[in-house]
Write a protein that holds these residues in place. Sequence first.
Motif, PDB file in Angstrom:
ATOM      1  N   ASN A  80       0.875  -1.166   0.000  1.00 47.83           N
ATOM      2  CA  ASN A  80       0.000   0.000   0.000  1.00 47.83           C
ATOM      3  C   ASN A  80       0.923   1.230   0.000  1.00 47.83           C
ATOM      4  N   GLY A  81       1.481   1.502  -1.179  1.00 50.86           N
ATOM      5  CA  GLY A  81       2.607   2.429  -1.278  1.00 50.86           C
ATOM      6  C   GLY A  81       3.867   1.673  -0.887  1.00 50.86           C
ATOM      7  N   SER A  82       5.038   2.207  -1.278  1.00 48.82           N
ATOM      8  CA  SER A  82       6.269   1.517  -0.866  1.00 48.82           C
ATOM      9  C   SER A  82       6.481   1.708   0.638  1.00 48.82           C
ATOM     10  N   ASN A  83       5.817   2.707   1.217  1.00 45.90           N
ATOM     11  CA  ASN A  83       5.828   2.911   2.668  1.00 45.90           C
ATOM     12  C   ASN A  83       5.396   1.629   3.401  1.00 45.90           C
ATOM     13  N   ALA A 108      18.031  11.061   6.032  1.00 51.68           N
ATOM     14  CA  ALA A 108      17.362  10.085   5.158  1.00 51.68           C
ATOM     15  C   ALA A 108      15.853  10.149   5.377  1.00 51.68           C
ATOM     16  N   PHE A 109      15.112   9.473   4.542  1.00 52.98           N
ATOM     17  CA  PHE A 109      13.649   9.504   4.558  1.00 52.98           C
ATOM     18  C   PHE A 109      13.088   9.200   5.954  1.00 52.98           C
ATOM     19  N   ALA A 110      12.121  10.001   6.366  1.00 50.95           N
ATOM     20  CA  ALA A 110      11.622   9.985   7.750  1.00 50.95           C
ATOM     21  C   ALA A 110      10.999   8.666   8.186  1.00 50.95           C
ATOM     22  N   VAL A 111      10.540   7.870   7.246  1.00 54.10           N
ATOM     23  CA  VAL A 111       9.868   6.632   7.649  1.00 54.10           C
ATOM     24  C   VAL A 111      10.862   5.591   8.178  1.00 54.10           C
ATOM     25  N   TYR A 112      12.148   5.710   7.853  1.00 54.79           N
ATOM     26  CA  TYR A 112      13.113   4.720   8.381  1.00 54.79           C
ATOM     27  C   TYR A 112      13.172   4.789   9.907  1.00 54.79           C
ATOM     28  N   PRO A 113      13.409   5.990  10.491  1.00 51.51           N
ATOM     29  CA  PRO A 113      13.386   6.029  11.956  1.00 51.51           C
ATOM     30  C   PRO A 113      12.027   5.687  12.542  1.00 51.51           C
ATOM     31  N   ILE A 131      18.767   2.290   2.556  1.00 48.26           N
ATOM     32  CA  ILE A 131      19.492   3.206   1.662  1.00 48.26           C
ATOM     33  C   ILE A 131      18.458   3.823   0.716  1.00 48.26           C
ATOM     34  N   ALA A 132      18.382   5.143   0.685  1.00 51.52           N
ATOM     35  CA  ALA A 132      17.453   5.806  -0.241  1.00 51.52           C
ATOM     36  C   ALA A 132      18.260   6.325  -1.414  1.00 51.52           C
ATOM     37  N   ASN A 133      17.880   5.897  -2.603  1.00 53.33           N
ATOM     38  CA  ASN A 133      18.649   6.303  -3.780  1.00 53.33           C
ATOM     39  C   ASN A 133      17.725   6.567  -4.971  1.00 53.33           C
ATOM     40  N   LEU A 184      17.099  -1.171  -0.529  1.00 50.71           N
ATOM     41  CA  LEU A 184      17.460  -0.118  -1.481  1.00 50.71           C
ATOM     42  C   LEU A 184      16.153   0.528  -1.944  1.00 50.71           C
ATOM     43  N   ASP A 185      15.885   1.699  -1.397  1.00 49.25           N
ATOM     44  CA  ASP A 185      14.610   2.385  -1.630  1.00 49.25           C
ATOM     45  C   ASP A 185      14.761   3.260  -2.879  1.00 49.25           C
ATOM     46  N   GLU A 186      14.147   2.808  -3.958  1.00 51.10           N
ATOM     47  CA  GLU A 186      14.282   3.509  -5.249  1.00 51.10           C
ATOM     48  C   GLU A 186      12.991   4.226  -5.647  1.00 51.10           C
ATOM     49  N   ALA A 187      12.370   4.901  -4.682  1.00 48.29           N
ATOM     50  CA  ALA A 187      11.104   5.591  -4.954  1.00 48.29           C
ATOM     51  C   ALA A 187      11.232   6.590  -6.114  1.00 48.29           C
ATOM     52  N   TYR A 188      12.421   7.186  -6.269  1.00 47.58           N
ATOM     53  CA  TYR A 188      12.607   8.228  -7.297  1.00 47.58           C
ATOM     54  C   TYR A 188      13.431   7.729  -8.479  1.00 47.58           C
ATOM     55  N   ASN A 189      13.552   6.417  -8.600  1.00 49.40           N
ATOM     56  CA  ASN A 189      14.395   5.809  -9.628  1.00 49.40           C
ATOM     57  C   ASN A 189      14.097   6.332 -11.036  1.00 49.40           C
ATOM     58  N   ARG A 230      10.181  -0.027  -4.989  1.00 49.95           N
ATOM     59  CA  ARG A 230       9.748   0.911  -6.032  1.00 49.95           C
ATOM     60  C   ARG A 230       8.313   1.350  -5.723  1.00 49.95           C
ATOM     61  N   THR A 231       7.904   2.427  -6.370  1.00 50.99           N
ATOM     62  CA  THR A 231       6.558   2.945  -6.099  1.00 50.99           C
ATOM     63  C   THR A 231       5.884   3.447  -7.372  1.00 50.99           C
ATOM     64  N   PHE A 232       4.552   3.447  -7.325  1.00 47.15           N
ATOM     65  CA  PHE A 232       3.764   4.062  -8.394  1.00 47.15           C
ATOM     66  C   PHE A 232       3.349   5.493  -8.012  1.00 47.15           C
ATOM     67  N   SER A 233       3.856   5.983  -6.871  1.00 49.59           N
ATOM     68  CA  SER A 233       3.401   7.291  -6.371  1.00 49.59           C
ATOM     69  C   SER A 233       4.026   8.481  -7.085  1.00 49.59           C
ATOM     70  N   LYS A 234       5.171   8.289  -7.698  1.00 52.99           N
ATOM     71  CA  LYS A 234       5.926   9.441  -8.195  1.00 52.99           C
ATOM     72  C   LYS A 234       5.786   9.565  -9.714  1.00 52.99           C
ATOM     73  N   ALA A 235       6.713   8.985 -10.471  1.00 53.41           N
ATOM     74  CA  ALA A 235       6.675   9.154 -11.928  1.00 53.41           C
ATOM     75  C   ALA A 235       5.399   8.545 -12.539  1.00 53.41           C
ATOM     76  N   LEU A 238      -3.496   6.673  -4.644  1.00 49.42           N
ATOM     77  CA  LEU A 238      -4.038   5.308  -4.626  1.00 49.42           C
ATOM     78  C   LEU A 238      -3.254   4.387  -3.710  1.00 49.42           C
ATOM     79  N   ARG A 239      -1.991   4.704  -3.461  1.00 49.04           N
ATOM     80  CA  ARG A 239      -1.127   3.941  -2.570  1.00 49.04           C
ATOM     81  C   ARG A 239      -0.787   2.586  -3.161  1.00 49.04           C
ATOM     82  N   VAL A 240       0.232   2.533  -3.979  1.00 46.67           N
ATOM     83  CA  VAL A 240       0.706   1.239  -4.469  1.00 46.67           C
ATOM     84  C   VAL A 240       2.198   1.293  -4.794  1.00 46.67           C
TER      85      VAL A 240
HETATM   86  N1  PMP Z   1      10.740   6.271   0.009  1.00 49.95           N
HETATM   87  C1  PMP Z   1      11.058   7.547  -0.159  1.00 49.95           C
HETATM   88  C2  PMP Z   1      12.502   7.918  -0.235  1.00 49.95           C
HETATM   89  C3  PMP Z   1      10.055   8.510  -0.259  1.00 49.95           C
HETATM   90  O1  PMP Z   1      10.366   9.795  -0.398  1.00 49.95           O
HETATM   91  C4  PMP Z   1       8.690   8.118  -0.191  1.00 49.95           C
HETATM   92  C5  PMP Z   1       7.556   9.112  -0.299  1.00 49.95           C
HETATM   93  N2  PMP Z   1       7.693  10.310   0.232  1.00 49.95           N
HETATM   94  C6  PMP Z   1       8.438   6.761  -0.005  1.00 49.95           C
HETATM   95  C7  PMP Z   1       9.469   5.865   0.083  1.00 49.95           C
HETATM   96  C8  PMP Z   1       7.040   6.251   0.171  1.00 49.95           C
HETATM   97  O2  PMP Z   1       6.229   6.543  -0.905  1.00 49.95           O
HETATM   98  P1  PMP Z   1       4.934   5.722  -1.223  1.00 49.95           P
HETATM   99  O3  PMP Z   1       4.478   5.053   0.040  1.00 49.95           O
HETATM  100  O4  PMP Z   1       3.965   6.718  -1.714  1.00 49.95           O
HETATM  101  O5  PMP Z   1       5.324   4.703  -2.249  1.00 49.95           O
END
Ligand code: PMP
Length: 390
Positions: free
Chosen positions: A109-112, A135-140, A178-180, A209-214, A239-244, A250-252
């Motif tokens: 439900n999102g890469s989150n 780094a991305f706030a969700v890690y901590p 790792i966010a890349n 390896l978090d490639e949300a912005y790949n 990977r995520t469908f949230s960005k590009a 929708l959260r996937v």
């Molecule tokens: N990883 C990184 C680095 C992000 O910036 C984000 C969104 N802000 C996510 C993951 C999570 O995104 P989503 O759950 O929408 O896929």
Amino acid sequence: MSGKPTGVQNDTGAADPLDPCELAPSYIRAIAPYQPGKPITELAREFGLDERKIVKLASNENPSGLSPRARAAIEAALPELARYPDGYDLTRAVSDRLSVAMDRIVLGNGSNDLLEMVAGAFLAPGRAAVFAQHAFAVYPLATQARGAQSIVVPAKAYGHDLAGMLAAITPDTRVVFIANPNNPTGTMLPADEVEAFLRRAPRGVLVVLDEAYNEYLEPPLRCPSVAWLAKYPNLVVLRTFSKAYGLAGLRVGYGLCHPDVAAMLNRVRQPFNVNNLALVAAMAALEDEAFVERSYQLNVAGLKQLTAGFERLGLAWIPTFANFVSVEIPREGGKSAAGAVYQRLLRQGVIVRPVAGYGMPDHLRVTTGLREENEQFLAALERALGEGAP
Ligand code: PMP
């Protein structure tokens, strides 16, 4: 908790000394909740602004909206909403697209959601996760929610220090994030450095390896992370469908990993974690390569426009490889002015993202928008900076 019910009578008439908050473990009580970008509707309410005139460049969303093919798929799936979702078709589509076996794919439900699943399956009190400063706030957050320890490695020029992160791994460490590229710095790591890290990291530590912005990286800069899966059984690619792909609402997203790791993630995954509309939209979006290409090009143009504007205003920014840029706001009277400039932008109907919570009190993060939105932001920024001038 405000309005503490400590000492109130319970329904047996006995004094009940419990503060409900005390029922939560101390590591949950210590969580500082995630701060999302301010919603357009909230700003409109607060300042009496017209929603249609508000520009939101605060959440790294896709300014193009969603792909028309995704929209059509959603409309076609509406009659199916009385049924529970089945992720098979999207898993198959991702499998075909990336040539990765289906048992190596976990939908989220999102890469989150995948970050949470990794933490839920592998972290616990007495264990630790390593990640970089800024780094991305969700890690901590995900680490803390399991009572595990966060090992934060100082950044190098705002980017990840992979040698430092490797050295920071302790016997209790189970996960490295790792966010890349990284959010909110926009920094990226060259593929050879990431692979050197994978070669050296203990096999008993998962490397996420978090490639949300790949998709926003220039193709030659993208890691061959999918090919690495065969070599590194402790690698998890997100990977995520949230960005590009334009489907943030929708959260996937999905994770790619060793089948045994996928089996662990599935143990903590909610049975129906990705909804019907998200599934069909993601399948359509995956096929709409032209939309992703347009999103990429729009971002290239947006970054050029924003950084040219910063240059004109004499502002410094962190070189970025994502769909946002963190700009440094000059101090006013020796004090950080990013918070004040953020407020002055809000009053003009422009929402960006303060990043003081990321240890960056002098920066604001701005997502690339449409050309007119970027223009409106830059004009508002110039006025906001002018207001603070002595
Ligand atoms: N990883 C990184 C680095 C992000 O910036 C984000 C969104 N802000 C996510 C993951 C999570 O995104 P989503 O759950 O929408 O896929």
